[in-house]
Design a protein around this motif. Structure first.
Motif, PDB file in Angstrom:
ATOM      1  N   ALA B  68       0.815  -1.280   0.141  1.00 56.12           N
ATOM      2  CA  ALA B  68       0.064  -0.011   0.090  1.00 56.12           C
ATOM      3  C   ALA B  68       0.786   1.227   0.067  1.00 56.12           C
ATOM      4  CB  ALA B  68      -1.021   0.013   1.116  1.00 56.12           C
ATOM      5  N   THR B  69       1.987   1.119   0.960  1.00 53.01           N
ATOM      6  CA  THR B  69       2.879   2.355   0.812  1.00 53.01           C
ATOM      7  C   THR B  69       3.549   2.672  -0.607  1.00 53.01           C
ATOM      8  OG1 THR B  69       3.501   1.486   3.029  1.00 53.01           O
ATOM      9  CG2 THR B  69       4.617   3.387   1.928  1.00 53.01           C
ATOM     10  N   LEU B  70       3.818   1.350  -1.103  1.00 55.26           N
ATOM     11  CA  LEU B  70       4.182   1.507  -2.636  1.00 55.26           C
ATOM     12  C   LEU B  70       3.424   2.425  -3.480  1.00 55.26           C
ATOM     13  CD1 LEU B  70       7.027   0.947  -3.995  1.00 55.26           C
ATOM     14  CD2 LEU B  70       6.218  -1.265  -4.533  1.00 55.26           C
ATOM     15  N   TYR B  71       2.202   1.844  -3.298  1.00 57.47           N
ATOM     16  CA  TYR B  71       0.920   2.537  -4.390  1.00 57.47           C
ATOM     17  C   TYR B  71       0.836   3.898  -3.929  1.00 57.47           C
ATOM     18  CZ  TYR B  71      -3.789   3.411  -6.059  1.00 57.47           C
ATOM     19  OH  TYR B  71      -4.657   3.899  -6.332  1.00 57.47           O
ATOM     20  N   LEU B  72       1.069   4.293  -2.619  1.00 60.21           N
ATOM     21  CA  LEU B  72       0.647   5.837  -2.412  1.00 60.21           C
ATOM     22  C   LEU B  72       1.920   6.456  -3.118  1.00 60.21           C
ATOM     23  CD1 LEU B  72      -0.529   5.484   1.246  1.00 60.21           C
ATOM     24  CD2 LEU B  72      -1.767   6.360  -0.597  1.00 60.21           C
ATOM     25  N   GLY B 127      13.983 -11.237  13.991  1.00 60.16           N
ATOM     26  CA  GLY B 127      15.445 -11.156  13.456  1.00 60.16           C
ATOM     27  C   GLY B 127      15.577 -10.029  12.523  1.00 60.16           C
ATOM     28  N   ALA B 128      16.630  -9.743  11.809  1.00 61.65           N
ATOM     29  CA  ALA B 128      17.089  -8.765  11.130  1.00 61.65           C
ATOM     30  C   ALA B 128      15.989  -8.304  10.439  1.00 61.65           C
ATOM     31  CB  ALA B 128      18.419  -8.959  10.457  1.00 61.65           C
ATOM     32  N   GLY B 129      15.367  -8.958   9.495  1.00 62.79           N
ATOM     33  CA  GLY B 129      14.418  -8.509   8.605  1.00 62.79           C
ATOM     34  C   GLY B 129      13.265  -7.989   9.283  1.00 62.79           C
ATOM     35  N   ALA B 130      12.571  -8.660  10.441  1.00 66.36           N
ATOM     36  CA  ALA B 130      11.644  -8.053  11.132  1.00 66.36           C
ATOM     37  C   ALA B 130      12.086  -6.567  11.896  1.00 66.36           C
ATOM     38  CB  ALA B 130      11.159  -9.031  12.445  1.00 66.36           C
ATOM     39  N   VAL B 131      13.205  -6.713  12.499  1.00 68.10           N
ATOM     40  CA  VAL B 131      13.560  -5.304  12.819  1.00 68.10           C
ATOM     41  C   VAL B 131      13.760  -4.207  12.135  1.00 68.10           C
ATOM     42  CG1 VAL B 131      15.636  -4.302  14.079  1.00 68.10           C
ATOM     43  CG2 VAL B 131      14.663  -6.632  14.888  1.00 68.10           C
ATOM     44  N   VAL B 132      14.202  -4.654  10.648  1.00 74.29           N
ATOM     45  CA  VAL B 132      14.400  -3.594   9.681  1.00 74.29           C
ATOM     46  C   VAL B 132      12.824  -2.958   9.545  1.00 74.29           C
ATOM     47  CG1 VAL B 132      14.940  -3.063   7.604  1.00 74.29           C
ATOM     48  CG2 VAL B 132      16.455  -4.242   8.945  1.00 74.29           C
ATOM     49  N   ILE B 133      12.088  -3.977   9.251  1.00 75.95           N
ATOM     50  CA  ILE B 133      10.656  -3.555   8.864  1.00 75.95           C
ATOM     51  C   ILE B 133      10.032  -2.692   9.992  1.00 75.95           C
ATOM     52  CG2 ILE B 133       8.305  -4.570   8.154  1.00 75.95           C
ATOM     53  CD1 ILE B 133       9.824  -5.259   6.171  1.00 75.95           C
ATOM     54  N   GLY B 134      10.459  -3.013  11.439  1.00 79.31           N
ATOM     55  CA  GLY B 134       9.806  -2.155  12.333  1.00 79.31           C
ATOM     56  C   GLY B 134      10.334  -1.045  12.295  1.00 79.31           C
ATOM     57  N   VAL B 135      11.500  -0.718  12.183  1.00 80.87           N
ATOM     58  CA  VAL B 135      11.981   0.727  11.884  1.00 80.87           C
ATOM     59  C   VAL B 135      11.369   1.174  10.769  1.00 80.87           C
ATOM     60  CG1 VAL B 135      14.106   1.892  11.378  1.00 80.87           C
ATOM     61  CG2 VAL B 135      14.177   0.255  13.085  1.00 80.87           C
ATOM     62  N   VAL B 136      11.189   0.546   9.530  1.00 77.17           N
ATOM     63  CA  VAL B 136      10.630   1.213   8.691  1.00 77.17           C
ATOM     64  C   VAL B 136       9.205   1.561   8.686  1.00 77.17           C
ATOM     65  CG1 VAL B 136       9.742   0.854   6.148  1.00 77.17           C
ATOM     66  CG2 VAL B 136      11.969   0.058   6.700  1.00 77.17           C
ATOM     67  N   PHE B 137       8.240   0.763   9.497  1.00 74.02           N
ATOM     68  CA  PHE B 137       7.077   1.224   9.895  1.00 74.02           C
ATOM     69  C   PHE B 137       7.187   2.642  10.694  1.00 74.02           C
ATOM     70  CE2 PHE B 137       5.375  -3.138   9.020  1.00 74.02           C
ATOM     71  CZ  PHE B 137       4.720  -2.571   7.930  1.00 74.02           C
ATOM     72  N   ALA B 138       8.222   2.552  11.681  1.00 77.01           N
ATOM     73  CA  ALA B 138       8.391   3.784  12.774  1.00 77.01           C
ATOM     74  C   ALA B 138       8.363   5.015  11.735  1.00 77.01           C
ATOM     75  CB  ALA B 138       9.229   3.477  13.629  1.00 77.01           C
ATOM     76  N   LEU B 139       9.401   4.777  10.916  1.00 79.03           N
ATOM     77  CA  LEU B 139       9.694   6.018  10.192  1.00 79.03           C
ATOM     78  C   LEU B 139       8.501   6.378   9.054  1.00 79.03           C
ATOM     79  CD1 LEU B 139      13.496   5.305   9.088  1.00 79.03           C
ATOM     80  CD2 LEU B 139      12.615   6.957  10.669  1.00 79.03           C
ATOM     81  N   LEU B 140       7.738   5.517   8.753  1.00 81.02           N
ATOM     82  CA  LEU B 140       6.677   5.892   7.716  1.00 81.02           C
ATOM     83  C   LEU B 140       5.630   6.640   8.651  1.00 81.02           C
ATOM     84  CD1 LEU B 140       5.434   2.582   5.951  1.00 81.02           C
ATOM     85  CD2 LEU B 140       6.437   4.653   4.916  1.00 81.02           C
ATOM     86  N   ILE B 141       5.477   6.264   9.914  1.00 81.21           N
ATOM     87  CA  ILE B 141       4.522   7.277  10.857  1.00 81.21           C
ATOM     88  C   ILE B 141       5.303   8.906  10.730  1.00 81.21           C
ATOM     89  CG2 ILE B 141       3.667   8.077  13.137  1.00 81.21           C
ATOM     90  CD1 ILE B 141       3.942   4.908  13.921  1.00 81.21           C
ATOM     91  N   ALA B 142       6.771   8.604  11.063  1.00 82.27           N
ATOM     92  CA  ALA B 142       7.332  10.096  10.993  1.00 82.27           C
ATOM     93  C   ALA B 142       7.305  10.851   9.637  1.00 82.27           C
ATOM     94  CB  ALA B 142       8.587   9.734  11.499  1.00 82.27           C
ATOM     95  N   PHE B 143       7.649   9.995   8.558  1.00 79.51           N
ATOM     96  CA  PHE B 143       7.687  10.641   7.297  1.00 79.51           C
ATOM     97  C   PHE B 143       6.170  11.245   6.843  1.00 79.51           C
ATOM     98  CE2 PHE B 143      11.539   8.657   5.839  1.00 79.51           C
ATOM     99  CZ  PHE B 143      12.299   9.252   6.716  1.00 79.51           C
ATOM    100  N   GLY B 144       4.960  10.336   7.331  1.00 77.21           N
ATOM    101  CA  GLY B 144       3.780  10.732   7.028  1.00 77.21           C
ATOM    102  C   GLY B 144       3.319  12.173   7.742  1.00 77.21           C
ATOM    103  N   GLN B 145       3.741  12.223   8.955  1.00 75.73           N
ATOM    104  CA  GLN B 145       3.302  13.302   9.849  1.00 75.73           C
ATOM    105  C   GLN B 145       4.358  14.459   9.197  1.00 75.73           C
ATOM    106  OE1 GLN B 145       1.357  13.770  12.172  1.00 75.73           O
ATOM    107  NE2 GLN B 145       0.397  11.743  11.890  1.00 75.73           N
ATOM    108  N   ALA B 146       5.400  14.276   8.906  1.00 76.93           N
ATOM    109  CA  ALA B 146       6.278  15.444   8.151  1.00 76.93           C
ATOM    110  C   ALA B 146       5.735  15.899   6.893  1.00 76.93           C
ATOM    111  CB  ALA B 146       7.790  14.834   7.750  1.00 76.93           C
ATOM    112  N   GLU B 147       5.105  14.921   6.110  1.00 75.38           N
ATOM    113  CA  GLU B 147       4.457  15.488   5.029  1.00 75.38           C
ATOM    114  C   GLU B 147       3.112  16.120   5.003  1.00 75.38           C
ATOM    115  OE1 GLU B 147       4.280  11.953   2.655  1.00 75.38           O
ATOM    116  OE2 GLU B 147       6.219  12.001   2.004  1.00 75.38           O
TER     117      GLU B 147
END
Lengths: 358, 731
Positions: B68-72, B127-147
């Protein structure tokens, strides 16, 4: 970028709240390209907030801000084409003068070499050639101030913002620097928004002055407009400490009004006044103080206090208009307290205050 | 467009993590990179996308949200997609927490879920994959708010806040929550209140019978001890502060050296040295017994001994706090009093002391919290009558093995310290008279009146000498063959601990080397992280006005009042099982140090930042520099001393702390302090003392070189009490 809007600023119904406190209820303002506009008002009137919203350091709660015709309301400070001279100058203490001035250019991606050359040019512009390698702490207050101006100007912003740029200078230097700023602005032709609480400074530098009070614009006009035709008692008092006194309009004809001011009949521009009671702004230097016990022309009065200030004498005078503040710059010897005087009014410096305004 | 570039970057990271990084935890450790060779063959190492395709339905929402993010990203301009991006990020994080917490190693973690949804395959920890995705989700919140234009659209600031909140939630609040829940859980994971109920009413915890001659419960004993320690150390600290600032005492300068002691001393060392002086076979004990023929016995072991040890340990801290208070009182107040016909005694009594009162209360509460949280001294001196922190330890590691009891005890301890913290925060805040006004108020502090000066100086000399004896004992003890029995001088202990042989190259055969290097390594990793996180947080708190800022700051500072023992037990309970499994690794130790010492970095940073005019940041922004660039070019260079202080402090703290560490060490990652405690428990006092002295010297060297590097820097008549205790607050 050189469209006709370049350098124009527009506030459209801008509102700013800090928590529950509304600093600015609804502000609309137009600034034309190449104009130096001063935001003037007592502390807490919202002038600095307005400037900071324009810089992007505060974001409005509602409304729009346009710079050069482009909506920048949501744009962060670092992406707005404005730069600012701070009250404290905010020179980076760990960088030399040149590094300070080149800072913004480098942030914009210019190479160190180019930006340093441009910085040197900007320093020359403000008369600081050759001081580039010093640290800010090694400069005098006036020099620091000029570095701050150079640092802001070197970016060639559409709008230069100045937040009380003179308040950290001593009185003598202040007069000098404000002339310099005005001269630079007229020579380079940039738009400038200038915040101050000093009405004399505002009168001296501005094309137009925006007087603010409690987040509202009280009056916008040229310095002369404000001084000679104050739109409200607040303006009359704030710009040049006028006496605001009661008077009676006797008749109105062709935009001129006959006014009874403490027994003296004057003809003043009517400014929509109607027959009946009216408030009048009476400048301290709009009358001549004459010692006299006779019941001749002028308004009667008795001197309550007098203060000798070298080139002029200040009086407080009790009379039919209440207590009046008057300045006499003609006589050398102050009249003692208790002296009976007559006040001869001059037309310059007396204005009706439009009804409805406070 | 900048908005798109940062979004593209994290999207790329997310997709990479989904298709190329192992989703689940790699047993041999991610950074060994062994998994690269087996990622195809071993199904535990498969990345998230493959896991989802092979039947792990719980990962599908993650993939859908990323899609969905990619689509947006492709279809919407920044201003319009902001809100949706934030929602995606939040949903992603919530979903990952839900699925991670509910599906454990052997399927559903709770019976109800099993009856509702049927069986499900178990899953290992993130593991690493899940942790990176978690950080990505957190940053999505942040970038969304910034936008959307929140916080002036500053993505760096919002991103930093979001990540910090996520980290603090994970490493401070999640463990605490796990601990509370753990109290109500049985071994098989089912909920029961049996353990909690039996422990809460346990007379061993709450009995007050010592008032009528019996033994009091451990909670009350700890409480009384803390009151006594706080009173004692505050009074002694005040004496020291008065002597250092208001007398003509000749060794005033060297008194200040005392303030360094608690920073460099591993917490149990004082207790150990006391044993060697006053214990059953202690030096002083022997003298007294020889002179008088009395049998002194074991009086030291128990609350009395702990009390003395804690006063020795914490008086320097109180001293430090009170120096700030005493110096912070404007001399013009005292001078005004003197010109108003008051002599020195009246001035001291009526003006100086009342002005110091809030500072004294502050020092008292700090002493109280310190005493409550102290683990090292009670462990060495506690004997049979322990305090809460040691009882917690023995409830998990001893024969009892009763996690529910540990959790209840930890909660009790936490309530005590948090109450003291809240008192300090709300009751004392705004009551401080000693402030730096920035206006030059000249004048000199009045000297103490004689009738106060003499006794105070005498006390200071006595206590100073006692402290000196204790530390001499530490150094001396390492060179004595067998304490109390055979006092021949020897290097044996040092050789045993730090021996090196040269046959066939250098061999570090000493028993201490292993833990020594581990400690240094972990401290070296933790220190920069602590400083970075702490100062970043300080910058956000001081300079950025975001909603919830005060709550954020409060939560951070509160984590300071959480005793190390409680942190230790809560980390075990939280990070022993999926979704976040870290026990036995170096990561858990580093995380523990970072989040335990961060508040100090925050306070130091806040104090340093307060001296930097905010217009410097704003000037940088209006000159077109981004927040990140401002941070790098303006803030960091100007904060160099604060950064170095934070670095050194967190380094030293990582080396000396014991209370939380002792729960988290493993055979692979053993820390110096935990190892020394082990030596003490085995009765190897000589080696333990030798190792401790080496640690102390290492830390003196570190702090000394730091001082040389930064130089003595005094800013005005600085020492506001807040600032003074910022740097050295120790739990």
């Amino acid at each position: 970028m050189s469209n006709s809007f370049h350098g124009a600023v527009e506030f459209r119904n801008v509102r700013k709240e800090f928590g529950k406190f509304t600093a600015i209820p609804a502000l609309s303002l137009d600034i034309k390209p190449g104009e130096l506009v001063t935001l003037l008002g007592p502390s807490g009137c919202g002038k600095t907030t307005t400037l900071r919203m324009l810089a992007g350091l505060e974001s409005p709660t509602a409304g729009q801000i346009l710079i050069g015709g482009q909506d920048v309301t949501r744009l962060p400070a670092d992406r707005r084409d404005v730069s600012m001279v701070f009250q404290s100058y905010a020179l980076f203490p760990h960088m030399t003068v040149v590094q300070n001035v080149a800072y913004g250019l480098e942030a914009g991606g210019m190479t160190a070499k180019k930006s340093h050359a441009a910085a040197e040019d900007a320093l020359a512009l403000v008369g600081l050639k050759g001081l580039g390698q010093r640290l800010p702490a090694e400069l005098s207050g006036g020099q620091q101030q000029r570095v701050a101006v150079a640092r802001a100007l070197v970016l060639e912003p559409q709008v230069l913002l100045l937040d009380e740029p003179l308040s950290n200078l001593d009185a003598r230097l202040r007069r000098h620097v404000r002339t310099e700023i005005r001269e630079l602005q007229q020579r380079l032709g940039f738009t400038a928004v200038y915040v101050t609480h000093d009405q004399e400074e505002a009168l001296a530098v501005s094309d137009r002055i925006v007087v603010m009070k409690d987040g509202h614009v009280e009056q916008i006009g040229t310095p002369r407009d404000l001084y000679e035709a104050p739109a409200s008692e607040f303006i009359a008092d704030f710009i040049g400490e006028a006496n605001v006194v009661d008077a009676q309009v006797i008749s109105v004809k062709d935009d001129q009004a006959e006014v009874d001011l403490g027994g003296v009949i004057l003809s003043l521009p009517a400014r929509d006044a109607k027959i009946g009671p009216v408030r009048v702004s009476l400048r301290a230097n709009a009358m001549r103080v004459r010692q006299s016990t006779e019941n001749t022309s002028g308004v009667a009065g008795v001197i309550a206090t007098s203060a000798y200030l070298g080139d002029h004498v200040e009086y407080e005078i009790d009379g039919p208009l209440g207590r009046i503040f008057a300045v006499d710059d003609e006589s050398d010897t102050p009249l003692p307290e208790g002296t009976a005087v007559r006040l001869d009014l001059r037309l310059r410096g007396i204005a009706l205050i439009p009804a409805g305004a406070k | 467009m900048k908005d798109n570039r940062r979004l593209d970057l994290i999207l790329a990271a997310g997709i990479f993590a989904l298709i190329a990084l192992p989703w689940y935890r790699v047993r041999s450790g991610f950074f060994s990179f062994d998994w690269l060779t087996d990622i195809i063959s071993s199904d535990n190492l498969w990345p998230g996308l493959v896991q989802a395709l092979t039947g792990r339905l719980q990962l599908w929402p993650v993939i859908i949200l990323l899609g969905a993010t990619l689509y947006l990203r492709v279809t919407q301009p920044p201003e319009q997609r902001g809100k949706a991006l934030s929602w995606i990020g939040a949903l992603g994080l919530v979903w990952m927490s839900i699925e991670g917490l509910s599906i454990g190693l052997r399927g559903w973690n709770w019976g109800q879920l099993q009856t509702m949804f049927g069986d499900v395959a178990g899953q290992p920890a993130f593991g690493a994959g899940a942790v990176v995705i978690g950080v990505v989700f957190a940053l999505l919140i942040a970038f969304g708010q910034a936008e959307r234009g929140a916080l002036k659209g500053d993505a760096f600031v919002i991103g930093a806040i979001t990540l910090l909140v996520l980290l603090v939630a994970t490493f401070v609040f999640y463990p605490l929550a796990s601990m509370f829940i753990g109290a109500f859980q049985d071994f098989d994971g089912s909920f029961t209140s049996e353990g909690v109920l039996s422990n809460i009413v346990d007379p061993k915890i709450w009995s007050l019978s010592c008032l009528i001659g019996g033994n009091c419960g451990v909670a009350w004993r700890t409480f009384f001890l803390a009151i006594c320690t706080a009173t004692g150390s505050t009074l002694l600290g005040l004496c020291f502060a008065l002597v250092a600032t208001r007398t003509g005492f000749r060794f005033k300068k060297s008194l200040r050296l005392l303030t360094v002691l608690p920073i460099i001393t591993p917490p149990f060392v004082v207790g150990l040295a006391l044993t060697m002086m006053l214990g059953r076979s202690g030096m002083v004990t022997h003298w007294i017994e020889a002179l008088t023929g009395w049998e002194l016995g074991r009086w030291l072991y128990g609350l009395t001994g702990i009390w003395i040890a804690q006063m020795l340990s914490f008086t320097p801290i109180a001293f430090l706090v009170l120096i700030g208070v005493v110096e912070g009182i404007s001399p013009s107040m005292e001078e005004a009093s003197q010109t108003l016909r008051s002599d020195r005694w009246r001035t001291f009594k009526k003006v100086s002391l009342p002005l110091m009162a809030p500072g004294l209360a502050n020092a008292f509460l700090i002493g109280f919290i310190e005493s409550m949280a102290d683990f090292g001294n009670p462990l060495v001196l506690g004997g049979s009558g322990g305090v809460l922190s040691t009882e917690i330890f023995f409830a998990v590691v001893g024969a009892q093995n009763d996690p529910s009891r540990a959790a209840v005890l930890a909660t009790v301890l936490l309530i005590f310290t948090l109450s003291a913290f809240l008192l300090q925060r709300f009751w004392l805040s705004g009551k401080n008279f000693a402030t730096v006004t920035g206006k030059g108020d000249g004048g000199r502090h009045a000297q103490l009146p004689k009738r106060v000066g003499w006794p105070v100086t005498a006390i200071v000399i006595f206590w100073g000498a006692f402290t000196l004896c204790v530390y001499t004992m530490v150094l001396f003890g390492g060179f004595v063959k067998l304490w109390g029995l055979d006092h021949t001088l020897t290097f044996d202990h040092y050789i045993r601990a730090f021996g090196i042989t040269w046959d066939g190259g250098m061999n570090m055969v000493g028993v201490a080397w292993d833990s020594f290097w581990t400690t240094l390594k972990i401290a070296l990793i933790a220190a920069p992280l602590t400083a970075a996180v702490g100062l970043l947080t300080a910058w956000l708190i001081v300079r950025q006005n975001f909603p919830g800022r005060s709550v954020f700051e409060f939560a951070l500072m509160m984590s300071f009042a959480i005793p190390g023992t409680v942190i230790g037990i809560s980390y075990i309970m939280a990070f022993n099982l999926p979704p976040l499994q870290m026990t036995g690794t170096a990561v858990i130790l580093i995380a523990c140090f970072v989040f335990r010492n961060m508040p100090v970095g925050v306070r130091g940073g806040v104090a340093a930042m307060a001296q930097l005019d905010a217009s410097l940041d704003e000037a940088s922004l209006t000159l077109g520099a981004s927040s990140a660039r401002t941070m790098r070019k303006v803030i960091l260079p100007l904060m160099k001393p604060a950064i170095l202080a934070a670095l050194v402090y967190s380094f030293v703290r990582a080396i000396t702390s014991i209370s939380a560490v002792i729960f988290l060490v493993s055979s692979k990652y053993n820390m110096a302090t935990a190892y020394i405690v082990g030596l003490v428990e085995n009765g190897e006092y000589g080696v333990a003392i030798a190792y401790s002295s080496v640690l102390i010297f290492v830390m003196i060297a570190v702090i000394g070189s730091f001082q040389l590097l930064v130089g003595e820097r005094r800013i005005r008549r600085q020492a506001s009490p807040q600032f003074a205790h910022d740097k050295e607050k120790i739990v």
